[in-house]
Design an enzyme around this catalytic site. Structure first.
Site, mmCIF file in Angstrom:
data_model
loop_
_atom_site.group_PDB
_atom_site.id
_atom_site.type_symbol
_atom_site.label_atom_id
_atom_site.label_comp_id
_atom_site.label_asym_id
_atom_site.label_seq_id
_atom_site.Cartn_x
_atom_site.Cartn_y
_atom_site.Cartn_z
ATOM 1 N N HIS A 71 -6.198 12.793 -63.966
ATOM 2 C CA HIS A 71 -6.803 13.483 -65.125
ATOM 3 C C HIS A 71 -6.295 14.908 -65.234
ATOM 4 O O HIS A 71 -5.959 15.557 -64.247
ATOM 5 C CB HIS A 71 -8.335 13.405 -65.109
ATOM 6 C CG HIS A 71 -9.041 14.265 -64.107
ATOM 7 N ND1 HIS A 71 -9.303 15.595 -64.322
ATOM 8 C CD2 HIS A 71 -9.588 13.969 -62.898
ATOM 9 C CE1 HIS A 71 -9.974 16.081 -63.290
ATOM 10 N NE2 HIS A 71 -10.157 15.127 -62.405
ATOM 11 N N ASP A 183 -7.608 19.914 -58.584
ATOM 12 C CA ASP A 183 -8.480 18.850 -59.096
ATOM 13 C C ASP A 183 -8.436 18.914 -60.625
ATOM 14 O O ASP A 183 -9.138 19.715 -61.220
ATOM 15 C CB ASP A 183 -9.897 19.055 -58.575
ATOM 16 C CG ASP A 183 -10.910 18.095 -59.170
ATOM 17 O OD1 ASP A 183 -10.498 17.100 -59.803
ATOM 18 O OD2 ASP A 183 -12.113 18.340 -59.008
ATOM 19 N N GLU A 217 -12.188 14.161 -67.810
ATOM 20 C CA GLU A 217 -12.816 13.484 -66.664
ATOM 21 C C GLU A 217 -14.026 14.256 -66.170
ATOM 22 O O GLU A 217 -15.033 13.673 -65.761
ATOM 23 C CB GLU A 217 -11.791 13.316 -65.530
ATOM 24 C CG GLU A 217 -12.297 12.479 -64.349
ATOM 25 C CD GLU A 217 -13.026 13.271 -63.285
ATOM 26 O OE1 GLU A 217 -13.636 12.653 -62.396
ATOM 27 O OE2 GLU A 217 -13.014 14.525 -63.324
ATOM 28 N N GLU A 218 -13.917 15.593 -66.200
ATOM 29 C CA GLU A 218 -14.937 16.440 -65.574
ATOM 30 C C GLU A 218 -16.284 16.412 -66.299
ATOM 31 O O GLU A 218 -17.270 16.951 -65.796
ATOM 32 C CB GLU A 218 -14.428 17.882 -65.467
ATOM 33 C CG GLU A 218 -13.209 18.064 -64.566
ATOM 34 C CD GLU A 218 -13.510 17.890 -63.079
ATOM 35 O OE1 GLU A 218 -14.679 17.663 -62.724
ATOM 36 O OE2 GLU A 218 -12.569 17.976 -62.276
ATOM 37 N N ASP A 240 -7.113 10.746 -57.641
ATOM 38 C CA ASP A 240 -7.936 11.941 -57.841
ATOM 39 C C ASP A 240 -8.045 12.608 -56.480
ATOM 40 O O ASP A 240 -7.383 12.199 -55.527
ATOM 41 C CB ASP A 240 -9.307 11.565 -58.416
ATOM 42 C CG ASP A 240 -9.953 12.703 -59.216
ATOM 43 O OD1 ASP A 240 -9.740 13.879 -58.842
ATOM 44 O OD2 ASP A 240 -10.669 12.425 -60.191
ATOM 45 N N HIS A 327 -13.611 22.532 -56.644
ATOM 46 C CA HIS A 327 -14.239 23.287 -57.734
ATOM 47 C C HIS A 327 -14.371 24.772 -57.412
ATOM 48 O O HIS A 327 -15.249 25.463 -57.943
ATOM 49 C CB HIS A 327 -15.582 22.672 -58.141
ATOM 50 C CG HIS A 327 -15.427 21.411 -58.921
ATOM 51 N ND1 HIS A 327 -16.390 20.945 -59.796
ATOM 52 C CD2 HIS A 327 -14.423 20.504 -58.990
ATOM 53 C CE1 HIS A 327 -15.976 19.807 -60.345
ATOM 54 N NE2 HIS A 327 -14.779 19.532 -59.859
#
Length: 362
Positions: A71, A183, A217-218, A240, A327
Protein backbone atom coordinates in the site's frame (compact mmCIF):
# COMPACT_ATOMS: atom_id res chain seq x y z
CA UNK A 1 18.49 -16.33 -7.96
CA UNK A 2 21.92 -15.33 -6.66
CA UNK A 3 22.28 -14.67 -2.93
CA UNK A 4 24.34 -11.53 -3.57
CA UNK A 5 22.72 -8.13 -3.09
CA UNK A 6 19.82 -7.56 -5.45
CA UNK A 7 19.36 -3.86 -4.72
CA UNK A 8 21.15 -1.68 -7.24
CA UNK A 9 22.32 1.89 -6.63
CA UNK A 10 19.43 2.97 -8.84
CA UNK A 11 17.08 0.97 -6.59
CA UNK A 12 18.26 2.80 -3.47
CA UNK A 13 18.06 6.13 -5.28
CA UNK A 14 14.43 5.44 -6.19
CA UNK A 15 13.66 4.22 -2.66
CA UNK A 16 15.00 7.45 -1.16
CA UNK A 17 13.02 9.62 -3.57
CA UNK A 18 9.89 7.53 -3.05
CA UNK A 19 10.05 7.56 0.75
CA UNK A 20 10.88 11.26 1.00
CA UNK A 21 7.87 12.21 -1.13
CA UNK A 22 4.74 12.75 0.94
CA UNK A 23 1.81 10.45 0.11
CA UNK A 24 -0.72 10.78 2.93
CA UNK A 25 -3.90 8.74 2.86
CA UNK A 26 -6.24 10.19 0.24
CA UNK A 27 -3.43 12.21 -1.37
CA UNK A 28 -1.23 9.46 -2.82
CA UNK A 29 -1.23 10.53 -6.49
CA UNK A 30 2.19 12.23 -6.66
CA UNK A 31 3.85 9.22 -5.07
CA UNK A 32 1.97 6.90 -7.41
CA UNK A 33 3.35 8.83 -10.39
CA UNK A 34 6.91 8.30 -9.10
CA UNK A 35 6.19 4.60 -8.61
CA UNK A 36 4.65 4.18 -12.06
CA UNK A 37 7.59 5.91 -13.72
CA UNK A 38 9.96 3.45 -12.03
CA UNK A 39 7.88 0.36 -12.84
CA UNK A 40 7.01 1.35 -16.41
CA UNK A 41 9.97 -0.41 -18.15
CA UNK A 42 9.06 -3.69 -16.46
CA UNK A 43 5.33 -4.00 -17.20
CA UNK A 44 3.06 -4.17 -20.23
CA UNK A 45 0.37 -1.74 -19.13
CA UNK A 46 -1.17 0.03 -16.15
CA UNK A 47 -4.54 0.10 -14.43
CA UNK A 48 -5.48 3.06 -12.24
CA UNK A 49 -8.75 3.70 -10.46
CA UNK A 50 -10.83 6.62 -9.25
CA UNK A 51 -9.08 6.94 -5.87
CA UNK A 52 -5.52 6.48 -7.13
CA UNK A 53 -4.53 2.84 -6.80
CA UNK A 54 -1.92 1.99 -9.44
CA UNK A 55 -1.37 -1.46 -10.95
CA UNK A 56 1.42 -2.49 -13.29
CA UNK A 57 0.28 -5.46 -15.36
CA UNK A 58 2.39 -8.16 -17.01
CA UNK A 59 0.49 -10.42 -19.46
CA UNK A 60 -2.79 -8.47 -19.24
CA UNK A 61 -4.64 -10.90 -21.54
CA UNK A 62 -3.98 -13.98 -19.41
CA UNK A 63 -7.18 -15.33 -17.79
CA UNK A 64 -5.44 -16.47 -14.56
CA UNK A 65 -4.46 -13.47 -12.44
CA UNK A 66 -1.92 -13.20 -9.63
CA UNK A 67 -1.58 -10.07 -7.49
CA UNK A 68 1.48 -8.94 -5.54
CA UNK A 69 0.52 -5.95 -3.44
CA UNK A 70 1.67 -3.23 -1.08
CA UNK A 71 0.00 0.00 0.00
CA UNK A 72 1.09 3.49 -0.95
CA UNK A 73 -0.30 5.72 1.79
CA UNK A 74 1.29 7.06 4.95
CA UNK A 75 -0.37 8.26 8.13
CA UNK A 76 -0.95 11.99 8.47
CA UNK A 77 -3.04 14.67 10.19
CA UNK A 78 -5.81 17.01 9.05
CA UNK A 79 -6.26 20.63 10.06
CA UNK A 80 -9.41 20.46 12.19
CA UNK A 81 -9.73 23.82 13.97
CA UNK A 82 -7.92 27.17 13.81
CA UNK A 83 -8.02 29.37 16.92
CA UNK A 84 -8.36 33.17 16.92
CA UNK A 85 -4.69 33.26 17.96
CA UNK A 86 -3.68 31.33 14.83
CA UNK A 87 -2.96 27.96 16.41
CA UNK A 88 -4.02 24.80 14.59
CA UNK A 89 -5.66 21.75 16.19
CA UNK A 90 -5.70 18.47 14.32
CA UNK A 91 -7.46 15.14 13.81
CA UNK A 92 -5.90 11.94 12.58
CA UNK A 93 -5.71 10.78 8.99
CA UNK A 94 -4.93 7.12 9.70
CA UNK A 95 -3.29 5.91 12.89
CA UNK A 96 -1.08 8.91 13.67
CA UNK A 97 0.60 8.75 17.07
CA UNK A 98 -0.25 11.71 19.30
CA UNK A 99 2.57 10.87 21.71
CA UNK A 100 5.35 11.53 19.21
CA UNK A 101 3.88 14.84 17.96
CA UNK A 102 5.19 17.42 20.48
CA UNK A 103 8.20 19.37 19.11
CA UNK A 104 7.95 17.74 15.66
CA UNK A 105 8.24 19.90 12.55
CA UNK A 106 5.41 19.52 10.04
CA UNK A 107 4.51 20.27 6.44
CA UNK A 108 0.99 21.56 5.85
CA UNK A 109 -0.03 20.92 2.25
CA UNK A 110 -1.99 23.79 0.68
CA UNK A 111 -2.90 24.91 -2.81
CA UNK A 112 -0.20 27.57 -2.43
CA UNK A 113 2.42 24.96 -1.56
CA UNK A 114 3.87 23.63 1.68
CA UNK A 115 3.52 25.74 4.82
CA UNK A 116 5.95 24.94 7.61
CA UNK A 117 4.83 24.53 11.20
CA UNK A 118 5.75 22.90 14.51
CA UNK A 119 3.83 20.92 17.08
CA UNK A 120 4.33 23.20 20.08
CA UNK A 121 4.49 21.93 23.66
CA UNK A 122 4.78 23.67 27.04
CA UNK A 123 8.33 23.94 28.38
CA UNK A 124 9.28 21.44 31.07
CA UNK A 125 9.67 24.33 33.53
CA UNK A 126 5.99 25.28 33.21
CA UNK A 127 4.30 21.91 33.42
CA UNK A 128 2.54 20.69 36.54
CA UNK A 129 5.13 18.55 38.31
CA UNK A 130 2.59 16.66 40.42
CA UNK A 131 0.76 15.18 37.47
CA UNK A 132 2.10 15.96 34.01
CA UNK A 133 -0.46 16.02 31.24
CA UNK A 134 0.31 13.56 28.44
CA UNK A 135 0.05 14.44 24.75
CA UNK A 136 -3.35 13.58 23.29
CA UNK A 137 -5.32 14.65 20.25
CA UNK A 138 -7.22 17.24 22.30
CA UNK A 139 -4.12 19.12 23.48
CA UNK A 140 -1.50 18.87 20.71
CA UNK A 141 -1.45 21.88 18.43
CA UNK A 142 0.54 23.32 15.53
CA UNK A 143 2.16 26.76 15.64
CA UNK A 144 2.71 28.40 12.25
CA UNK A 145 4.32 31.52 13.68
CA UNK A 146 1.05 33.38 13.16
CA UNK A 147 -0.68 35.69 15.62
CA UNK A 148 -4.19 35.60 14.18
CA UNK A 149 -6.53 33.31 12.30
CA UNK A 150 -6.45 35.80 9.42
CA UNK A 151 -2.70 35.31 9.03
CA UNK A 152 -3.25 31.54 8.85
CA UNK A 153 -5.91 32.04 6.20
CA UNK A 154 -3.55 34.20 4.10
CA UNK A 155 -0.98 31.39 4.08
CA UNK A 156 -3.59 29.15 2.42
CA UNK A 157 -4.11 26.94 5.46
CA UNK A 158 -7.71 25.91 6.06
CA UNK A 159 -9.70 23.12 7.69
CA UNK A 160 -9.07 19.91 5.75
CA UNK A 161 -5.48 20.63 4.74
CA UNK A 162 -3.40 17.51 5.22
CA UNK A 163 -0.27 17.53 7.39
CA UNK A 164 2.80 15.31 7.10
CA UNK A 165 6.21 15.09 8.74
CA UNK A 166 9.28 16.13 6.72
CA UNK A 167 11.61 13.45 8.15
CA UNK A 168 13.70 11.90 5.36
CA UNK A 169 15.46 8.66 4.48
CA UNK A 170 18.78 7.67 6.03
CA UNK A 171 20.88 4.54 6.33
CA UNK A 172 22.21 3.70 9.80
CA UNK A 173 25.09 1.33 10.50
CA UNK A 174 25.31 0.38 6.82
CA UNK A 175 22.22 -1.85 6.67
CA UNK A 176 19.32 -0.21 8.56
CA UNK A 177 16.91 1.82 6.46
CA UNK A 178 15.23 4.56 8.52
CA UNK A 179 12.41 6.90 7.50
CA UNK A 180 8.80 7.81 8.07
CA UNK A 181 6.39 6.01 5.71
CA UNK A 182 8.40 2.79 5.43
CA UNK A 183 4.93 1.53 6.43
CA UNK A 184 4.25 0.77 3.69
CA UNK A 185 5.99 2.45 0.79
CA UNK A 186 8.71 -0.11 1.37
CA UNK A 187 6.06 -2.63 0.25
CA UNK A 188 5.48 -0.69 -2.95
CA UNK A 189 9.24 -0.57 -3.45
CA UNK A 190 9.65 -4.32 -2.91
CA UNK A 191 6.97 -5.32 -5.41
CA UNK A 192 8.50 -2.88 -7.91
CA UNK A 193 11.84 -4.64 -7.44
CA UNK A 194 10.14 -8.00 -8.10
CA UNK A 195 8.90 -6.58 -11.40
CA UNK A 196 12.42 -5.37 -12.21
CA UNK A 197 13.96 -8.76 -11.50
CA UNK A 198 11.39 -10.62 -13.59
CA UNK A 199 12.20 -8.29 -16.49
CA UNK A 200 15.98 -8.42 -16.10
CA UNK A 201 15.99 -12.21 -15.75
CA UNK A 202 13.72 -12.51 -18.82
CA UNK A 203 11.12 -14.56 -16.93
CA UNK A 204 8.01 -15.42 -18.93
CA UNK A 205 5.15 -16.04 -16.52
CA UNK A 206 2.27 -18.28 -17.64
CA UNK A 207 -0.28 -16.05 -15.91
CA UNK A 208 -1.13 -12.37 -15.60
CA UNK A 209 0.78 -10.57 -12.85
CA UNK A 210 -0.79 -7.50 -11.26
CA UNK A 211 1.76 -5.44 -9.32
CA UNK A 212 -0.64 -3.50 -7.16
CA UNK A 213 0.10 -0.36 -5.14
CA UNK A 214 -3.10 0.31 -3.23
CA UNK A 215 -4.24 3.55 -1.63
CA UNK A 216 -6.02 4.15 1.68
CA UNK A 217 -4.91 1.07 3.64
CA UNK A 218 -4.39 3.12 6.79
CA UNK A 219 -8.09 3.97 7.06
CA UNK A 220 -9.50 0.47 6.63
CA UNK A 221 -7.97 -1.34 3.64
CA UNK A 222 -10.14 0.75 1.34
CA UNK A 223 -7.92 0.92 -1.74
CA UNK A 224 -7.44 -2.85 -1.80
CA UNK A 225 -11.17 -3.31 -1.28
CA UNK A 226 -11.81 -1.29 -4.44
CA UNK A 227 -9.08 -2.60 -6.73
CA UNK A 228 -9.68 -6.28 -6.03
CA UNK A 229 -13.16 -5.87 -7.50
CA UNK A 230 -11.56 -4.43 -10.64
CA UNK A 231 -8.81 -7.03 -11.04
CA UNK A 232 -10.78 -10.06 -9.81
CA UNK A 233 -7.59 -12.01 -9.06
CA UNK A 234 -7.21 -15.73 -8.45
CA UNK A 235 -4.26 -15.34 -6.06
CA UNK A 236 -2.93 -12.45 -3.97
CA UNK A 237 0.39 -12.17 -2.14
CA UNK A 238 0.39 -9.13 0.11
CA UNK A 239 3.39 -7.45 1.68
CA UNK A 240 3.19 -5.05 4.59
CA UNK A 241 5.13 -4.43 7.79
CA UNK A 242 4.86 -6.12 11.18
CA UNK A 243 6.39 -5.27 14.54
CA UNK A 244 9.89 -6.04 15.70
CA UNK A 245 8.80 -7.18 19.16
CA UNK A 246 12.31 -7.35 20.64
CA UNK A 247 12.67 -3.65 21.45
CA UNK A 248 11.80 -2.40 24.98
CA UNK A 249 8.24 -2.16 26.33
CA UNK A 250 6.70 -4.74 23.97
CA UNK A 251 5.15 -7.91 25.41
CA UNK A 252 6.15 -10.91 23.30
CA UNK A 253 3.43 -13.00 24.95
CA UNK A 254 0.95 -10.69 23.20
CA UNK A 255 2.81 -9.62 20.05
CA UNK A 256 4.78 -12.81 19.35
CA UNK A 257 8.51 -12.73 18.66
CA UNK A 258 9.76 -11.27 15.39
CA UNK A 259 12.95 -9.27 14.87
CA UNK A 260 14.56 -7.23 12.12
CA UNK A 261 17.39 -9.07 10.39
CA UNK A 262 15.91 -12.53 10.89
CA UNK A 263 14.02 -12.64 7.61
CA UNK A 264 10.53 -12.15 6.16
CA UNK A 265 7.58 -12.93 8.42
CA UNK A 266 4.96 -15.38 7.18
CA UNK A 267 1.58 -14.98 8.88
CA UNK A 268 -0.92 -17.60 10.04
CA UNK A 269 -4.46 -16.21 10.09
CA UNK A 270 -7.99 -17.13 8.96
CA UNK A 271 -7.60 -14.87 5.91
CA UNK A 272 -4.37 -16.62 4.88
CA UNK A 273 -5.04 -19.54 2.55
CA UNK A 274 -3.16 -22.51 3.98
CA UNK A 275 -2.00 -24.09 0.72
CA UNK A 276 -0.67 -20.79 -0.59
CA UNK A 277 1.12 -20.14 2.70
CA UNK A 278 2.71 -23.60 2.59
CA UNK A 279 3.89 -22.95 -0.97
CA UNK A 280 5.60 -19.79 0.29
CA UNK A 281 7.19 -21.63 3.22
CA UNK A 282 8.33 -24.53 1.04
CA UNK A 283 9.86 -22.02 -1.37
CA UNK A 284 11.71 -20.26 1.46
CA UNK A 285 13.13 -23.56 2.71
CA UNK A 286 14.11 -24.77 -0.74
CA UNK A 287 15.82 -21.50 -1.66
CA UNK A 288 17.50 -20.99 1.71
CA UNK A 289 15.61 -17.78 2.46
CA UNK A 290 15.40 -17.15 6.22
CA UNK A 291 11.89 -16.58 7.55
CA UNK A 292 9.90 -16.07 10.73
CA UNK A 293 6.35 -17.04 11.69
CA UNK A 294 3.60 -14.91 13.19
CA UNK A 295 0.03 -15.70 14.25
CA UNK A 296 -2.92 -13.31 13.91
CA UNK A 297 -6.03 -14.08 15.91
CA UNK A 298 -8.93 -12.79 13.82
CA UNK A 299 -7.64 -10.37 11.19
CA UNK A 300 -4.20 -9.59 9.83
CA UNK A 301 -4.95 -5.85 9.84
CA UNK A 302 -3.49 -5.65 6.35
CA UNK A 303 -4.78 -5.63 2.77
CA UNK A 304 -4.64 -9.44 2.94
CA UNK A 305 -8.05 -9.33 4.57
CA UNK A 306 -9.54 -7.20 1.80
CA UNK A 307 -8.26 -9.45 -0.97
CA UNK A 308 -9.04 -12.75 0.78
CA UNK A 309 -12.70 -11.97 1.41
CA UNK A 310 -13.44 -10.46 -2.01
CA UNK A 311 -14.91 -11.94 -5.16
CA UNK A 312 -16.19 -15.06 -3.44
CA UNK A 313 -12.79 -15.73 -1.87
CA UNK A 314 -9.29 -15.16 -3.26
CA UNK A 315 -6.37 -17.38 -2.20
CA UNK A 316 -4.30 -14.84 -0.25
CA UNK A 317 -1.17 -14.81 1.88
CA UNK A 318 0.91 -12.25 3.75
CA UNK A 319 4.68 -11.83 3.70
CA UNK A 320 5.63 -9.12 6.18
CA UNK A 321 8.71 -7.01 6.71
CA UNK A 322 9.70 -6.70 10.39
CA UNK A 323 9.84 -3.04 11.43
CA UNK A 324 10.84 -1.10 14.51
CA UNK A 325 8.90 1.93 15.78
CA UNK A 326 5.82 1.65 13.54
CA UNK A 327 3.85 4.86 12.94
CA UNK A 328 6.74 7.05 14.10
CA UNK A 329 9.10 9.14 11.98
CA UNK A 330 12.01 6.75 12.65
CA UNK A 331 10.60 3.48 11.31
CA UNK A 332 13.51 1.08 10.86
CA UNK A 333 14.01 -2.08 8.77
CA UNK A 334 16.99 -4.25 7.91
CA UNK A 335 18.29 -4.22 4.35
CA UNK A 336 18.69 -8.03 4.43
CA UNK A 337 14.99 -8.44 5.22
CA UNK A 338 14.01 -6.11 2.39
CA UNK A 339 16.07 -8.17 -0.05
CA UNK A 340 14.73 -11.45 1.30
CA UNK A 341 11.10 -10.35 1.03
CA UNK A 342 11.81 -9.47 -2.61
CA UNK A 343 13.47 -12.87 -3.13
CA UNK A 344 10.65 -14.76 -1.46
CA UNK A 345 7.93 -13.10 -3.54
CA UNK A 346 9.97 -13.57 -6.72
CA UNK A 347 10.73 -17.24 -6.08
CA UNK A 348 7.14 -17.97 -5.03
CA UNK A 349 5.83 -16.52 -8.29
CA UNK A 350 8.03 -18.98 -10.16
CA UNK A 351 6.41 -21.83 -8.18
CA UNK A 352 2.78 -20.86 -8.77
CA UNK A 353 1.23 -23.08 -11.39
CA UNK A 354 -1.07 -21.57 -13.95
CA UNK A 355 -4.75 -22.07 -13.02
CA UNK A 356 -3.90 -23.55 -9.59
CA UNK A 357 -7.05 -23.29 -7.44
CA UNK A 358 -5.20 -23.96 -4.16
CA UNK A 359 -8.27 -26.00 -3.27
CA UNK A 360 -8.33 -28.11 -0.10
CA UNK A 361 -10.49 -30.66 -1.95
CA UNK A 362 -8.34 -31.88 -4.80
Amino acid sequence: MSTKSILKKSSISFLEQYLNNASPTGFEAEGQKLWMDYVKPYVDTFITDTYGTAVGVINPDAPYKVVIEGHADEIAWYVNYITDDGLVYVIRNGGSDHQIAPSKRVNIHTKKGIVKGVFGWPAIHTRNRDKEENPKTSNIFIDLGCETKEQVDKMGVHVGCVITYPDEFMIMNENKFVCRAIDNRMGGFMIAEVARLLHENKIKLPFGLYITNSVQEEVGLRGAEMITQTIKPNVAIITDVCHDSTTPMIDKKIEGETKIGRGPVVTYAPAVQNNLRELILDTAIEKGIPFQRLASSRVTGTDTDAFAYSNGGVASALISLPLRYMHTTVEMVHRDDVENVIRLIYETLLKIENEDTFSYFK
